[in-house]
Motif scaffolding. Structure first.
Motif, PDB file in Angstrom:
ATOM      1  N   GLY A 122      -0.668   2.557  -5.179  1.00  0.00           N
ATOM      2  CA  GLY A 122      -0.080   2.156  -3.687  1.00  0.00           C
ATOM      3  C   GLY A 122      -0.204   1.016  -3.876  1.00  0.00           C
TER       4      GLY A 122
ATOM      5  N   SER B 266      -7.470   4.704  -3.043  1.00  0.00           N
ATOM      6  CA  SER B 266      -6.560   5.485  -3.619  1.00  0.00           C
ATOM      7  C   SER B 266      -7.217   6.058  -5.463  1.00  0.00           C
ATOM      8  CB  SER B 266      -4.706   5.178  -4.993  1.00  0.00           C
ATOM      9  OG  SER B 266      -5.454   4.421  -5.455  1.00  0.00           O
TER      10      SER B 266
ATOM     11  N   PHE C 217     -10.826   0.880   5.796  1.00  0.00           N
ATOM     12  CA  PHE C 217      -9.712  -0.059   5.611  1.00  0.00           C
ATOM     13  C   PHE C 217     -10.534  -0.852   5.727  1.00  0.00           C
ATOM     14  CE2 PHE C 217      -7.006   3.698   6.655  1.00  0.00           C
ATOM     15  CZ  PHE C 217      -7.316   4.636   6.550  1.00  0.00           C
TER      16      PHE C 217
ATOM     17  N   LYS D 185     -10.203  -1.941  -0.454  1.00  0.00           N
ATOM     18  CA  LYS D 185      -8.855  -1.439  -0.557  1.00  0.00           C
ATOM     19  C   LYS D 185      -7.662  -0.513  -1.308  1.00  0.00           C
ATOM     20  CE  LYS D 185      -9.304  -6.894  -0.001  1.00  0.00           C
ATOM     21  NZ  LYS D 185      -8.651  -7.304   1.007  1.00  0.00           N
ATOM     22  N   PRO D 186      -6.741  -1.260  -0.934  1.00  0.00           N
ATOM     23  CA  PRO D 186      -5.673   0.427  -0.769  1.00  0.00           C
ATOM     24  C   PRO D 186      -5.334   0.875  -2.539  1.00  0.00           C
ATOM     25  CG  PRO D 186      -3.827  -1.380  -0.174  1.00  0.00           C
ATOM     26  CD  PRO D 186      -5.994  -2.345   0.062  1.00  0.00           C
ATOM     27  N   HIS D 187      -6.400  -0.266  -3.235  1.00  0.00           N
ATOM     28  CA  HIS D 187      -5.917   0.577  -4.917  1.00  0.00           C
ATOM     29  C   HIS D 187      -7.128   0.886  -4.368  1.00  0.00           C
ATOM     30  CE1 HIS D 187      -8.270  -3.051  -5.268  1.00  0.00           C
ATOM     31  NE2 HIS D 187      -9.246  -2.862  -6.340  1.00  0.00           N
TER      32      HIS D 187
ATOM     33  N   LYS E   7       0.142  -0.560   4.398  1.00  0.00           N
ATOM     34  CA  LYS E   7      -0.738  -0.480   2.739  1.00  0.00           C
ATOM     35  C   LYS E   7      -1.456   0.604   2.997  1.00  0.00           C
ATOM     36  CE  LYS E   7      -0.139  -5.787   1.736  1.00  0.00           C
ATOM     37  NZ  LYS E   7      -0.628  -6.581   1.545  1.00  0.00           N
ATOM     38  N   TYR E   8      -2.345   0.195   4.193  1.00  0.00           N
ATOM     39  CA  TYR E   8      -3.707   1.379   3.223  1.00  0.00           C
ATOM     40  C   TYR E   8      -2.531   3.389   3.735  1.00  0.00           C
ATOM     41  CZ  TYR E   8      -7.086  -1.693   3.489  1.00  0.00           C
ATOM     42  OH  TYR E   8      -8.243  -2.386   2.413  1.00  0.00           O
TER      43      TYR E   8
ATOM     44  N   TYR F 221      -4.874  -3.436  -8.836  1.00  0.00           N
ATOM     45  CA  TYR F 221      -4.467  -2.103  -8.517  1.00  0.00           C
ATOM     46  C   TYR F 221      -4.279  -1.060  -9.511  1.00  0.00           C
ATOM     47  CZ  TYR F 221      -2.426  -2.565  -4.086  1.00  0.00           C
ATOM     48  OH  TYR F 221      -2.257  -3.742  -2.757  1.00  0.00           O
TER      49      TYR F 221
ATOM     50  N   SER G 217       0.435   3.534   3.117  1.00  0.00           N
ATOM     51  CA  SER G 217       1.273   4.411   2.827  1.00  0.00           C
ATOM     52  C   SER G 217       0.441   4.833   0.804  1.00  0.00           C
ATOM     53  CB  SER G 217       1.999   2.617   1.640  1.00  0.00           C
ATOM     54  OG  SER G 217       2.891   2.670   2.615  1.00  0.00           O
ATOM     55  N   VAL G 218      -0.660   3.915   0.626  1.00  0.00           N
ATOM     56  CA  VAL G 218      -1.524   4.697   0.317  1.00  0.00           C
ATOM     57  C   VAL G 218      -1.936   6.392   0.206  1.00  0.00           C
ATOM     58  CG1 VAL G 218      -3.444   4.995  -1.268  1.00  0.00           C
ATOM     59  CG2 VAL G 218      -2.088   2.861  -1.331  1.00  0.00           C
TER      60      VAL G 218
END
Length: 683
Positions: free
Chosen positions: A287, A436, A471, A431-433, A484-485, A215, A487-488
């Motif tokens: 994230g 973001s 995602f 990926k989540p990061h 996780k997604y 991240y 939340s980002v």
């Protein structure tokens, strides 16, 4: 399968020599698509949250009772006759065409031919080589460009832990490994001193450090340098591999300078010295969601952030969460007036229902491109960032709007005006990061709107079409993955006032359900975290599509939008210079209600039924007419055979035509299967 089923070298080595060592645990192995999901199970029969949790290990006899697959756990180095037990794991599951890299295969076969302990991995696309190593011969992992990987299980920091026994083609003997030239180019000595007297000050594990770094952007040199210092402070020289691997995520990566700069890092804790707390905070800002393992963390205490603040005892993070009441109620900030607010909304529909065909025109309303014939509006426009897996479909829909739309003021829009506000982005699985990072670009497209009370900055609406294309989920039913997604999106997008629409699917089994009974496909976290769920539906016989609100956390003014479409064709020149015709769709949006939708659907079904009946009646009349001209008596069996449609519908039409004196029914006097045969004639 259990290891003890066969008398192999692995059996002899691990069972007879180390059967009472508390180094074993079970593994649940299930197939997910074309991949295998492996879940560690402690000797207590419960899933293990952390694969390095030594408290859940037991003897082989304990582990074999709770699982078909047993693993040997190298949570720390295992010494045998003064040497370290090591497993070299070859894996080509993610390589091109699932074929092992030639160099790696040569190395593997060389070890096998030399008689090293060997077994195929559980996936069938890999192999384990067990050996004994001197300190300076323990290799590091290597990942080839084609995806073939060589990983190492040794118990040392930065290396893997649990090896699942398979006994597939098990052979060979455990023996001392001497560094092969293939590995010498990247093998770095691992000293026992780093393990006996670790320099870890925060308690973070190598695995947790690697998760944090996912991240954090390695492009900024100052961040890159300080991160290397932190890693070296935490792990000593064992941290080089972690830092080097993370550094390769940057386009500025220069392998020739890595070792020199690493050697320049000196330990210390000066005032300006950064700690893991710095990385932890940066990762959370991008994230990262930390795994909570203690009761203290479960109640909101963040040890890394507390260290960064220098607070002891740690600050109670709940103090600032008590909120003063507002002086007055806050008005909704509508994206679509009376229907959809400025927040996170899920739009779900079954495959092929036309989700994109509905969402592009609706997003255009948010951009201020609304038809003079439509009552679906927005008060103040904003730009659209539309992420799609099929940009050509989106461009065709946009073309229809540009060509056919007339604004409420009677003016048309130009292509330049349209794409100034409507940005099309080819999506990719992120990926989540990575997701973001999109906010950095999105905020550059904000619009300043002049209102009666002053200027207001509108951030763009971001549309993810679809969630599955954007995602990078291994399992869409896994709430922890999906969360996780989300939340980002909540912590990065919504905190920056960037509204989000997520396009998802509904299960096929729910296609005919009422809106109130529908739900999105996959994890329940999708619906639990959204401010509103809207479902896109259509019904047989009704050419319209409907966008209807499901669960939502605000009071709407209307709950359904009806969309009607027209398809146009336009000649274009293709890549071969030929003139061809391309179709595009233009849609209109109207306010509606769920009650009106139901009425429209029923009326559409009735219209379709009448159309079918009229067609069947005409076919019956034509058939009788042709038969009369050819002196053929028309019977029910002939009609059922020649007229297209369901038999029950054809018979109903036939009876109705007789009742209405459109045709006559005559008893032929012939009995067939004890039933009277009738002939039908035109009157």
């Amino acid at each position: 399968m259990a290891l003890m089923n066969n008398n192999t070298n692995l059996h002899q080595y691990f069972w007879e020599r180390f059967q009472n060592e508390k180094r074993f645990l079970g593994f649940k192995v299930t197939k997910v698509g074309n991949d295998l999901k492996k879940q560690p199970i402690g000797v207590d029969g419960q899933l293990v949250a952390a694969i390095g949790d030594q408290t859940r290990l037991g003897t082989y006899e304990q582990a074999v009772k709770i699982s078909d697959y047993v693993a040997f756990s190298l949570t720390s180095p295992f010494i045998v006759d003064g040497l370290y037990l090591v497993c070299i794991d070859f894996d080509w599951k993610r390589s091109k065409n699932q074929i092992c890299n030639t160099e790696a295969l040569t190395f593997l076969m060389d070890l096998k031919e030399k008689g090293y302990e060997y077994e195929e991995s559980v996936s069938g696309f890999g192999a384990h080589i067990w050996c004994l190593c001197k300190e300076d011969a323990i290799p590091k992992k290597k990942i080839y460009e084609d995806g073939t990987g060589i990983e190492v299980f040794s118990g040392f920091p930065g290396q893997r832990i649990n090896v699942i026994f398979t006994n597939f083609e098990a052979s060979g003997q455990l023996q001392q490994y001497y560094s092969n030239s293939i590995l010498q180019s990247y093998a770095q000595p691992v000293t026992l001193q780093d393990v006996i007297t670790p320099v870890i000050s925060s308690g973070i594990s190598p695995k947790e450090m690697q998760e944090l770094l996912m991240y954090i952007n390695a492009d900024d040199r100052e961040t890159w340098i300080h991160t290397g210092m932190i890693i070296k402070d935490e792990f000593g020289k064992q941290g080089f591999n972690i830092w080097n691997t993370w550094s390769q995520t940057s386009s500025k990566y220069n392998p020739s300078e890595m070792q020199y700069i690493w050697n320049s890092f000196k330990g210390g804790t000066g005032e300006k010295r950064r700690t893991v707390a710095t990385l932890y905070k940066s990762a959370k800002d991008n994230g990262y969601i930390p795994a909570r393992s203690s009761a203290e963390e479960d109640f909101g205490l963040d040890p890394f952030l507390d260290l960064a603040d220098g607070v002891n005892p740690p600050k109670n993070l709940w103090i600032d969460r008590f909120i003063a009441p507002p002086d007055q109620l806050n008005a909704y900030s509508w994206l679509v007036e009376g229907f959809c607010i400025d927040a996170m909304t899920i739009f779900a529909g079954s495959p092929g229902v036309g989700k994109t065909s509905c969402l592009v025109p609706l997003a255009c309303v948010v951009a201020g491109f609304q038809s003079h014939l439509s009552d679906v509006t927005t008060k103040y426009p904003r730009k659209i960032i539309y992420l799609t897996e099929d940009e050509q479909q989106v461009f065709r829909l946009c073309h229809g709007i540009i060509k056919n739309l007339t604004l409420p003021n009677g003016k048309k829009i130009t292509k330049e005006q349209f794409y100034e506000r409507f940005k099309v982005v080819r999506t990719l699985k992120s990926k989540p990061h990575t997701l973001s990072q999109l906010t950095e670009i999105v905020t550059q497209h904000s619009m300043t709107i002049t209102t009666p009370i002053g200027e207001v900055v509108h951030q763009p609406l971001v549309v993810f079409d679809t969630a599955s294309a954007t995602f990078n989920l291994e399992n869409e039913n896994d709430n922890s993955e999906v969360s996780k997604y989300l939340s980002v999106i909540k912590e990065r997008f919504l905190e920056l006032n960037i509204p989000v629409w997520i396009v998802a699917h509904i299960a096929k089994s729910l296609k005919r359900e009422e809106l109130k009974n529908m739900s999105t496909r996959g994890a329940s976290a999708f619906e639990g975290d959204a401010n509103a769920i809207a479902y896109i539906v259509n019904e047989d016989g009704d050419p319209s599509r409907y966008i209807g609100l499901g669960k939502h956390r605000y009071e709407e003014e209307f709950n359904t939008i009806r969309m009607t479409s027209n398809v146009f064709e336009e000649p274009v020149v293709d890549g071969y210079g030929d003139l061809v015709t391309v179709g595009y769709r233009y849609s209109m949006l109207y306010k509606c209600s769920e009650e009106a939708r139901v009425v429209n659907v029923e009326e559409a079904k009735e219209r379709k039924k009448n159309e079918i009946n009229d067609r069947i009646k005409l076919e019956i009349i034509e058939l009788i007419k042709v038969n009369q001209n050819n002196n053929i008596n028309t019977t029910k069996s002939i009609i059922k055979k020649e007229v297209k449609g369901k038999e029950i519908t054809i018979m109903e039409c036939l009876e109705l035509m007789v009742e209405n004196n459109q045709i006559s029914q005559v008893d032929s006097g012939i009995k067939k299967n004890r039933q009277t045969t009738f002939w039908y004639f035109l009157i």
